[in-house]
Design a protein around this motif. Sequence first.
Motif, PDB file in Angstrom:
ATOM      1  N   LEU A 131       0.834  -1.201   0.000  1.00 44.39           N
ATOM      2  CA  LEU A 131       0.000   0.000   0.000  1.00 44.39           C
ATOM      3  C   LEU A 131       0.871   1.254   0.000  1.00 44.39           C
ATOM      4  N   VAL A 132       1.944   1.250   0.764  1.00 49.11           N
ATOM      5  CA  VAL A 132       2.855   2.399   0.799  1.00 49.11           C
ATOM      6  C   VAL A 132       3.439   2.644  -0.587  1.00 49.11           C
ATOM      7  N   ARG A 133       3.839   1.570  -1.273  1.00 44.39           N
ATOM      8  CA  ARG A 133       4.381   1.731  -2.630  1.00 44.39           C
ATOM      9  C   ARG A 133       3.333   2.304  -3.577  1.00 44.39           C
ATOM     10  N   ALA A 134       2.094   1.866  -3.428  1.00 41.11           N
ATOM     11  CA  ALA A 134       1.020   2.374  -4.286  1.00 41.11           C
ATOM     12  C   ALA A 134       0.753   3.858  -4.027  1.00 41.11           C
ATOM     13  N   LEU A 135       0.857   4.278  -2.786  1.00 43.64           N
ATOM     14  CA  LEU A 135       0.651   5.687  -2.451  1.00 43.64           C
ATOM     15  C   LEU A 135       1.785   6.561  -2.969  1.00 43.64           C
ATOM     16  N   GLY A 136       2.992   6.000  -2.993  1.00 38.51           N
ATOM     17  CA  GLY A 136       4.140   6.759  -3.470  1.00 38.51           C
ATOM     18  C   GLY A 136       4.675   7.768  -2.470  1.00 38.51           C
ATOM     19  N   ASP A 137       4.300   7.636  -1.210  1.00 39.25           N
ATOM     20  CA  ASP A 137       4.764   8.584  -0.185  1.00 39.25           C
ATOM     21  C   ASP A 137       6.200   8.271   0.212  1.00 39.25           C
ATOM     22  N   PRO A 138       6.968   9.312   0.568  1.00 34.53           N
ATOM     23  CA  PRO A 138       8.330   9.084   1.034  1.00 34.53           C
ATOM     24  C   PRO A 138       8.356   8.601   2.481  1.00 34.53           C
ATOM     25  N   VAL A 139       9.486   8.057   2.880  1.00 33.80           N
ATOM     26  CA  VAL A 139       9.715   7.795   4.305  1.00 33.80           C
ATOM     27  C   VAL A 139       9.693   9.137   5.026  1.00 33.80           C
ATOM     28  N   ARG A 140       9.064   9.183   6.205  1.00 30.95           N
ATOM     29  CA  ARG A 140       8.991  10.436   6.964  1.00 30.95           C
ATOM     30  C   ARG A 140       9.539  10.224   8.362  1.00 30.95           C
ATOM     31  N   THR A 141      10.218  11.221   8.869  1.00 30.67           N
ATOM     32  CA  THR A 141      10.639  11.150  10.259  1.00 30.67           C
ATOM     33  C   THR A 141       9.428  11.344  11.151  1.00 30.67           C
ATOM     34  N   HIS A 142       9.527  10.865  12.370  1.00 29.01           N
ATOM     35  CA  HIS A 142       8.425  11.066  13.308  1.00 29.01           C
ATOM     36  C   HIS A 142       8.213  12.550  13.588  1.00 29.01           C
ATOM     37  N   GLU A 200      -3.527  29.447  22.081  1.00 30.59           N
ATOM     38  CA  GLU A 200      -2.458  29.745  21.136  1.00 30.59           C
ATOM     39  C   GLU A 200      -1.088  29.439  21.738  1.00 30.59           C
ATOM     40  N   GLN A 201      -0.887  29.829  22.979  1.00 27.46           N
ATOM     41  CA  GLN A 201       0.393  29.572  23.628  1.00 27.46           C
ATOM     42  C   GLN A 201       0.593  28.073  23.882  1.00 27.46           C
ATOM     43  N   GLU A 202      -0.476  27.398  24.289  1.00 22.20           N
ATOM     44  CA  GLU A 202      -0.372  25.965  24.574  1.00 22.20           C
ATOM     45  C   GLU A 202      -0.091  25.178  23.298  1.00 22.20           C
ATOM     46  N   SER A 203      -0.719  25.577  22.188  1.00 16.74           N
ATOM     47  CA  SER A 203      -0.471  24.871  20.927  1.00 16.74           C
ATOM     48  C   SER A 203       0.981  25.030  20.486  1.00 16.74           C
ATOM     49  N   LYS A 204       1.549  26.204  20.664  1.00 18.08           N
ATOM     50  CA  LYS A 204       2.960  26.417  20.326  1.00 18.08           C
ATOM     51  C   LYS A 204       3.861  25.559  21.212  1.00 18.08           C
ATOM     52  N   LYS A 205       3.495  25.455  22.487  1.00 23.62           N
ATOM     53  CA  LYS A 205       4.269  24.643  23.420  1.00 23.62           C
ATOM     54  C   LYS A 205       4.227  23.169  23.014  1.00 23.62           C
ATOM     55  N   VAL A 206       3.042  22.690  22.640  1.00 23.44           N
ATOM     56  CA  VAL A 206       2.893  21.286  22.266  1.00 23.44           C
ATOM     57  C   VAL A 206       3.661  20.986  20.980  1.00 23.44           C
ATOM     58  N   ILE A 207       3.559  21.848  19.985  1.00 24.69           N
ATOM     59  CA  ILE A 207       4.287  21.633  18.732  1.00 24.69           C
ATOM     60  C   ILE A 207       5.789  21.583  18.989  1.00 24.69           C
ATOM     61  N   ALA A 208       6.266  22.447  19.866  1.00 32.17           N
ATOM     62  CA  ALA A 208       7.702  22.485  20.179  1.00 32.17           C
ATOM     63  C   ALA A 208       8.182  21.190  20.811  1.00 32.17           C
ATOM     64  N   ILE A 209       7.315  20.497  21.538  1.00 33.25           N
ATOM     65  CA  ILE A 209       7.708  19.231  22.169  1.00 33.25           C
ATOM     66  C   ILE A 209       8.176  18.232  21.115  1.00 33.25           C
ATOM     67  N   GLY A 210       7.415  18.141  20.015  1.00 35.61           N
ATOM     68  CA  GLY A 210       7.776  17.199  18.959  1.00 35.61           C
ATOM     69  C   GLY A 210       9.084  17.537  18.280  1.00 35.61           C
ATOM     70  N   ARG A 211       9.432  18.809  18.242  1.00 34.43           N
ATOM     71  CA  ARG A 211      10.687  19.212  17.611  1.00 34.43           C
ATOM     72  C   ARG A 211      11.891  18.860  18.467  1.00 34.43           C
ATOM     73  N   GLU A 212      11.671  18.724  19.760  1.00 33.63           N
ATOM     74  CA  GLU A 212      12.793  18.586  20.681  1.00 33.63           C
ATOM     75  C   GLU A 212      12.901  17.200  21.329  1.00 33.63           C
ATOM     76  N   HIS A 213      11.814  16.463  21.420  1.00 31.34           N
ATOM     77  CA  HIS A 213      11.800  15.227  22.207  1.00 31.34           C
ATOM     78  C   HIS A 213      12.568  14.107  21.499  1.00 31.34           C
ATOM     79  N   TRP A 214      13.337  13.363  22.257  1.00 31.55           N
ATOM     80  CA  TRP A 214      14.174  12.295  21.712  1.00 31.55           C
ATOM     81  C   TRP A 214      13.369  11.188  21.027  1.00 31.55           C
ATOM     82  N   ALA A 215      12.101  10.985  21.468  1.00 28.76           N
ATOM     83  CA  ALA A 215      11.304   9.875  20.925  1.00 28.76           C
ATOM     84  C   ALA A 215      10.933  10.071  19.463  1.00 28.76           C
ATOM     85  N   PHE A 216      11.127  11.276  18.928  1.00 29.49           N
ATOM     86  CA  PHE A 216      10.760  11.563  17.541  1.00 29.49           C
ATOM     87  C   PHE A 216      11.958  11.453  16.593  1.00 29.49           C
ATOM     88  N   GLU A 217      13.024  10.835  17.038  1.00 28.36           N
ATOM     89  CA  GLU A 217      14.228  10.754  16.218  1.00 28.36           C
ATOM     90  C   GLU A 217      14.132   9.705  15.110  1.00 28.36           C
TER      91      GLU A 217
END
Length: 320
Positions: free
Chosen positions: A133-144, A180-197
């Motif tokens: 299915l992934v090949r049929a979609l043609g999507d690239p590998v994505r980082t977390h 607005e402030q909480e959403s920015k805080k949450v988005i920043a977590i994904g940019r910094e957290h080790w689990a998204f490597e």
Amino acid sequence: MGFSDLQQYVEAWFNSNPPINFRKGQVRVQRVLNWGGFVTSSFRVSDGEQTAHLKLGRSLEQAQMRRWSAVHERLEQHYRAPRILDWVDVPGTGHAGLLFEHIDGSTWDIGSRPDLMKEIAGLLVKLHEDDELVRALGDPVRTHRECWELRYRELFEEDLKAVRGSRPPFVSNALLDWMEQESKKVIAIGREHWAFEGVSRSACHLDLWQDNVMLDKSGGWWILDWDGLAVGDPAEDYATLLLPFVNRHGTDWRQVLGAKIDEAFEARMELHLRAITLDYVVDTLADWVDCDVPEWMDEVRARKQREHVEYLDLYQRKWG
């Protein structure tokens, strides 16, 4: 073009150019309320003998539905997707989309069929391992991290922009500022957290919440709205599905998945549960604003306000 105008135009066009085997001049088109949002338009189409479901959208939504259509046979055979009958382009409206086989039933009430949760989770395991299915979609590998950004950054920004532009009367400026402030805080977590490597090669539904599960009258079930199908983080799919069990019923999500879970996946699950809960806080307000169909407005806005209050309370109690 307003919703009522579109309905009348679609009905007239179907009666002049009926797809498949609808009887010319006998077709009636009825609006269908989609609790998941108002970007697309849904209709029940019937000529008195046969019935189908029509989903229309504009350019972006059409592109997503064409991706779905390109792999629909695999989704129908393996993942309980509703059967696509035809592609419908309604000239002069800017709207086009998919015509589906009608399912006579209702959306999933988790309380009445909690056993279904494990079945759907099992289906997700197969989906996430489907390399063909992934090949049929043609999507690239994505980082977390890319998956996190794709899910939340634009979503929060667009929804908050809509709410700021037409603020519901029960929402204070202070609450808007907090969201607005909480959403920015949450988005920043994904940019910094080790689990998204890590990276993902998994096909994901990306919108598998309870209203996208349909139960027919014989007990069968179907997964709806494959528009967002793409390579994503499996933790995001599971968190979307399991959020009601976790937040409303206090169930540990690990009990439902029942599989060996590595430390990074576990951390991402917890973070996605937080982000999706905040998404519900914000998205319910955007739906409150976007619902412009007069006969539905009171019902939709009452439900969306209740859900906003519920998820705001859940979020603030758990994450402050």
